[in-house]
Design an enzyme around this catalytic site. Structure first.
Site, PDB file in Angstrom:
ATOM      1  N   ASP A 139      14.312   9.249   4.959  1.00  0.00           N
ATOM      2  CA  ASP A 139      13.304   8.807   3.996  1.00  0.00           C
ATOM      3  C   ASP A 139      13.836   8.546   2.578  1.00  0.00           C
ATOM      4  OD1 ASP A 139      10.158   8.686   3.429  1.00  0.00           O
ATOM      5  OD2 ASP A 139      11.124   9.823   1.826  1.00  0.00           O
ATOM      6  N   SER A 167       8.368   6.654   3.229  1.00  0.00           N
ATOM      7  CA  SER A 167       8.922   5.747   4.241  1.00  0.00           C
ATOM      8  C   SER A 167       8.758   6.310   5.642  1.00  0.00           C
ATOM      9  CB  SER A 167      10.403   5.475   3.949  1.00  0.00           C
ATOM     10  OG  SER A 167      10.559   4.846   2.690  1.00  0.00           O
ATOM     11  N   ASP A 168       8.875   7.616   5.778  1.00  0.00           N
ATOM     12  CA  ASP A 168       8.697   8.267   7.076  1.00  0.00           C
ATOM     13  C   ASP A 168       7.274   8.140   7.591  1.00  0.00           C
ATOM     14  OD1 ASP A 168      11.109   9.212   8.002  1.00  0.00           O
ATOM     15  OD2 ASP A 168      10.976  11.127   6.973  1.00  0.00           O
ATOM     16  N   VAL A 169       6.311   7.988   6.703  1.00  0.00           N
ATOM     17  CA  VAL A 169       4.905   7.942   7.118  1.00  0.00           C
ATOM     18  C   VAL A 169       4.396   6.517   7.263  1.00  0.00           C
ATOM     19  CG1 VAL A 169       2.547   8.541   6.443  1.00  0.00           C
ATOM     20  CG2 VAL A 169       4.384  10.213   6.177  1.00  0.00           C
TER      21      VAL A 169
END
Length: 383
Positions: A139, A167-169
């Site tokens: 991320d 970014s991970d979500v």
């Protein structure tokens, strides 16, 4: 009550957050998600420093409603088992670096040959092509690469990542949409297809409409902390008891009503601030005047006064306040019984469907908890 994705079977080779979060969303809506883990388990099982009876809080947060099977894909037996499973599912999801799935024998071409109806979703940090494709990335690295960090932080300070894993979500939020589109297309064509989304591309897409400013001017928006480059007031202000409020006024009408509510008479009398353009040009005057006004009273006073005025505002709440909110407790917080960790709290799926709602059916699995069950089930189907 049936789920929207009842009957959809998903083989989940993902780890970390981008991947498991997306397959969890599919599982919430009824998909049968089989989490394939190496013998040592998803790396998230040992990540972080918060554990409940030895179970990682990180892992528990993104793996509910799944079954776990432990497979060694480096072995021939493990690959054969993976192929047998892939030949009978609707969706495969992986988030390896490009080339790794192929080396493990579970790449798109290999599995699509076994199952032409298969939807195969790949999500890596930087995508399958390009000079950066083989680089590892998580991320914060993607936030830096996407330009998101240049937008975040104070004007004279260093770039900052977001406080949560942006970014991970955002990436699984988008690739699950791609999987849904591919499943719908398959109804008409009878064929599966490949779905791809990199964390980099998802993060750049999610910065809209900031790109519009760059395309129009050739310049990047400046870092302004909690302020906005074309809206004033739009900022946080400190109250007399050391709390903070986020407030904004996006029209001249809202500005007048807001300034009256905080009794900022000097700002209202300043003709330079009567228009949106004037307030932007004299941002410092607005911020100084509002800062002084808010500093004179406690948060409770401003909460009541601004709510009565219909202003756009919110207190900057602590986690204790957020999760102590009765509505949040009722609609978003749930409790599951985990085999090892005991009772754990999780966040419900926030998407509301009236007829086929998301459900919580299983706690996050223990490593390999369902291996024998899954193998027997798929063997009987394939017989």
């Amino acid at each position: 009550m049936s789920g929207a994705l009842d009957g959809v079977r998903v083989l989940d080779f993902t780890q970390h957050v981008n991947g498991p979060l997306g397959t969890m969303l599919l599982a919430d809506f009824g998909a049968d998600v089989i989490k394939v883990e190496p013998p040592e388990g998803d790396t998230m099982r040992t990540s972080g420093d918060t554990f409940i009876e030895g179970e990682s809080a990180y892992f528990l947060s993104v793996n509910r409603n799944k079954r776990s099977i432990a497979l060694d894909l480096r072995s021939e037996a493990g690959r054969q088992t993976a192929h047998a499973l892939a030949s009978q599912v609707d969706v495969v999801v992986e988030n390896f670096r490009p080339g790794v799935a192929e080396r493990l024998g579970i790449g798109y071409e290999a599995l699509q040959a076994l199952n032409p109806r298969l939807i195969y979703c790949s999500s890596s940090a930087f995508g399958r092509e390009g000079a950066d494709s083989a680089r590892p990335g998580m991320d914060p690295v993607v936030q830096a690469m996407s330009g998101l960090m240049q937008l975040t932080g104070e004007a004279n300070g260093a770039p900052l990542k977001t406080g949560a894993a942006f970014s991970d979500v955002i990436t699984p939020m988008l690739w699950t949409l791609g999987v849904m589109a591919a499943l719908y297309a398959r109804v008409g064509t009878g064929r599966g297809q490949r779905v791809e989304l990199s964390m980099l591309d998802a993060s750049i897409f999610a910065m809209v409409p900031r790109e519009a400013y760059f395309f129009a001017t050739g310049e990047a928006p400046q870092r302004l902390g909690n302020s906005h480059w074309e809206m004033v007031p739009y900022n946080t202000y400190r109250t007399s008891d050391g709390r903070h409020l986020m407030v904004l006024a996006n029209t001249d009408k809202f500005w007048r009503e807001f300034a009256e509510a905080v009794e900022a008479h000097a700002l209202l009398a300043d003709t330079r601030l009567a228009t949106k353009r004037g307030r932007i040009e004299h941002r410092a005057i607005v911020d100084e005047g509002l800062g002084a006004a808010f500093a004179a009273k406690p948060l409770s006073y401003w909460n009541e006064r601004l709510a009565q005025a219909g202003a756009m505002f919110a207190p900057v709440r602590t986690f204790s306040e957020v999760f102590g909110d009765e509505r949040i407790q009722r609609d978003l917080v749930a409790e599951l019984d985990h085999r090892v960790a005991g009772k754990i709290k999780v966040i419900r799926n926030p998407i509301r469907l009236s007829d086929t709602p998301a459900t919580l059916r299983r706690p996050p699995p223990v490593l390999g908890e369902h291996t024998e069950e899954i193998l027997a089930e798929f063997a009987s189907r394939g017989a």
